[in-house]
Design a protein around this motif. Structure first.
Motif, short mmCIF file in Angstrom:
data_model
loop_
_atom_site.label_atom_id
_atom_site.label_comp_id
_atom_site.label_asym_id
_atom_site.label_seq_id
_atom_site.Cartn_x
_atom_site.Cartn_y
_atom_site.Cartn_z
N GLU A 175 0.83 -1.21 0.00
CA GLU A 175 0.00 0.00 0.00
C GLU A 175 0.86 1.26 0.00
O GLU A 175 0.56 2.22 -0.73
CB GLU A 175 -0.94 -0.01 1.21
CG GLU A 175 -1.70 1.28 1.46
CD GLU A 175 -2.68 1.65 0.35
OE1 GLU A 175 -3.33 2.70 0.48
OE2 GLU A 175 -2.80 0.88 -0.65
N ILE A 266 -10.41 4.47 -4.94
CA ILE A 266 -10.08 3.64 -3.77
C ILE A 266 -11.00 3.91 -2.60
O ILE A 266 -11.46 2.99 -1.91
CB ILE A 266 -8.61 3.87 -3.35
CG1 ILE A 266 -7.64 3.43 -4.45
CG2 ILE A 266 -8.30 3.12 -2.05
CD1 ILE A 266 -7.66 1.96 -4.75
N SER A 378 -6.20 2.17 1.22
CA SER A 378 -6.66 0.79 1.02
C SER A 378 -6.90 0.11 2.36
O SER A 378 -7.83 -0.69 2.52
CB SER A 378 -5.64 -0.02 0.21
OG SER A 378 -5.52 0.50 -1.10
N TYR A 382 -10.30 -1.65 3.75
CA TYR A 382 -10.26 -3.05 4.19
C TYR A 382 -10.78 -3.20 5.61
O TYR A 382 -11.59 -4.09 5.91
CB TYR A 382 -8.84 -3.59 4.09
CG TYR A 382 -8.69 -4.99 4.68
CD1 TYR A 382 -9.21 -6.09 4.03
CD2 TYR A 382 -8.06 -5.16 5.92
CE1 TYR A 382 -9.10 -7.36 4.59
CE2 TYR A 382 -7.94 -6.43 6.47
CZ TYR A 382 -8.46 -7.52 5.80
OH TYR A 382 -8.35 -8.77 6.36
#
Length: 469
Positions: A175, A266, A378, A382
């Motif tokens: 990332e 994103i 990200s 998540y």
């Protein structure tokens, strides 16, 4: 006063040295350690995970009682060096707790007989793994930097920190790389994870240095004399991180364009979840964190300060007393606990309804896929995805599912409750995570009535509930 240590979760500086030096591709580590002492890290079970792969560049001296009690380890060390000296790798000898206890400092012997072999005193008896990693990185710089003035290459970034045995390193590193390259910059080195010894002298030539972890790496970064950024968690930190990448490299336009794209792509799932009915759950969520400093602080900032969830507690596993953690879980159960294997065991012992999410080692978990980051944009997506999915899973257990059975319905006597027993049940249920309180209360009621029936009683009284606590 004697203090009992429960479930030590931080390894020693010996493991730190192994995890740091073995990550360098052109190094072979000689561990001055007893039979079996090297085996845990050598075969990747120190954390019961493949966070440490099988290390082909690690050889032990395999000390026995003879060396420890009388002869010392010098002869063993010399024998291993003779076997390995023709390898095209730099040899680094490290001490272990056992070799330190018998005073096996090989500096003078190496200087006279093997000047090309370096000795690192791991201070295994006095330092933990984070102190050890930090000092190991500085020691490598002292031993192998060429001492020349920096020749900075514009637009380049080096990342310091990822070593073996660090939780979630592959995903979080991927990332950070994605963000750096998205701003139009070039990754120069990932040190030591993807580096060789000769890269050490080149670190100071980076335009910017990024430190991945708060536990270690900052000391080396300061020695390099370059602008330093900390790897980010959550929305605000990541936005500032991207803006600083652009400002420090004179690529403000590229960074701004990348940030705009991030918000449209994103980060879109976070916006969708925030506008959906799921967001109504966020203020009701209570969570706790027990992990390394990087993840403890990062999770609290993102989930509490940005998503509005309530952080009941956050413990840095390097310094916390695990007895206190267990006691805290007994007194207030969070809906989610980000933690280590020890914390999962505590939850099981307490019969807690808390949802456990791995956030640190030790723990039986594989984190090699690149799609499970905690850091950056990200990572924010998540983490929120995992929480929302877990909430849906919790709601699934509210469904009135009928189990098929060949037997007819079992007739049971109606059990009544005293006023005092109902009051105690209400207090017990309040300690459960908010969204689980309905199912938790239902289960407690069934257990209490079943126990009363077993004892031949027709009424649940306070003593029945005390038996279940």
């Amino acid at each position: 006063m004697t203090r009992t240590i429960r479930d030590e979760s931080t390894a020693s500086a010996y493991w730190a040295a192994v995890n740091t030096f073995c990550a360098l591709h052109d190094v072979h580590v000689i561990a001055d350690a007893p039979v079996g002492c090297y085996n845990l890290v050598g075969v990747a079970v120190m954390d019961y995970t493949d966070a440490v792969p099988y290390l082909e560049n690690l050889t032990p001296t395999s000390l026995t009682e003879k060396e420890i009690s009388s002869s010392g380890s010098t002869q063993k060390v010399q024998g291993i060096i003779e076997k390995l000296k023709n390898e095209k790798k730099e040899l680094i000898l490290i001490s272990s707790a056992e070799s330190e206890m018998i005073g096996s400092n090989h500096t003078m012997m190496l200087r006279h007989s093997y000047p090309d072999v370096h000795f690192f005193d791991s201070r295994s008896l006095g330092e933990n793994e984070w102190q050890g990693r930090d000092r190991a990185l500085v020691w490598l710089h002292e031993q192998f930097d060429d001492g020349r003035p920096a020749e900075v290459e514009p637009g380049t970034v080096s990342i310091i920190g990822p070593t073996y045995g660090c939780f979630n390193s592959p995903s979080d590193l991927a990332e950070i790389k994605r963000i750096v390259e998205g701003c139009g910059l070039t990754i120069k080195h990932v040190y030591p994870f993807e580096s060789n010894l000769h890269d050490i002298s080149d670190l100071k030539n980076s335009d910017i240095v990024i430190v991945m972890y708060r536990e270690f790496g900052q000391t080396l970064a300061d020695l390099l004399g370059r602008p330093v950024l900390q790897a980010p968690f959550g929305l605000s930190e990541t936005e500032h991180f991207i803006e600083n990448l652009g400002r420090l490299t004179n690529r403000q336009k590229e960074a701004a364009a990348f940030l705009t794209l991030e918000k449209k792509t994103i980060l879109k799932p976070i916006w969708d979840l925030w506008r959906g009915p799921q967001s109504e759950w966020f203020p009701t969520i209570r969570f706790g964190v027990v992990a390394d400093q990087t993840y403890t602080e990062g999770l609290k900032k993102f989930l509490s300060q940005e998503m509005g969830m309530a952080c009941l507690f956050n413990h840095n596993s390097q310094t916390t007393n695990n007895n206190d953690v267990r006691e805290e879980l007994a007194n207030q159960q969070p809906q989610f606990l980000f933690g280590r294997m020890a914390d999962k065991i505590y939850l099981a012992e307490l019969g807690a309804k808390t949802r456990f999410i791995p956030a640190g080692f030790p723990g039986p978990i594989v984190r090699r896929a690149l799609g499970t980051p905690f850091m950056g944009h990200s990572g924010a997506v998540y983490l929120l995805q995992e929480i929302v999915n877990a909430l849906y899973d919790t709601l699934f257990h509210f469904l009135p599912i009928s189990m098929r059975s060949s037997e007819g319905p079992i007739e049971t006597k109606k059990i009544t409750w005293t006023k005092e027993a109902n009051a105690i049940l209400e207090e017990i249920v309040k300690k459960a995570p908010f969204i689980s309180q309905i199912s938790f209360g239902r289960d407690m009621k069934k257990k209490a009535e079943a126990l009363a029936a077993k004892q031949g009683k027709e009424t649940v009284t306070p003593d029945i509930l005390h038996m279940l606590k």
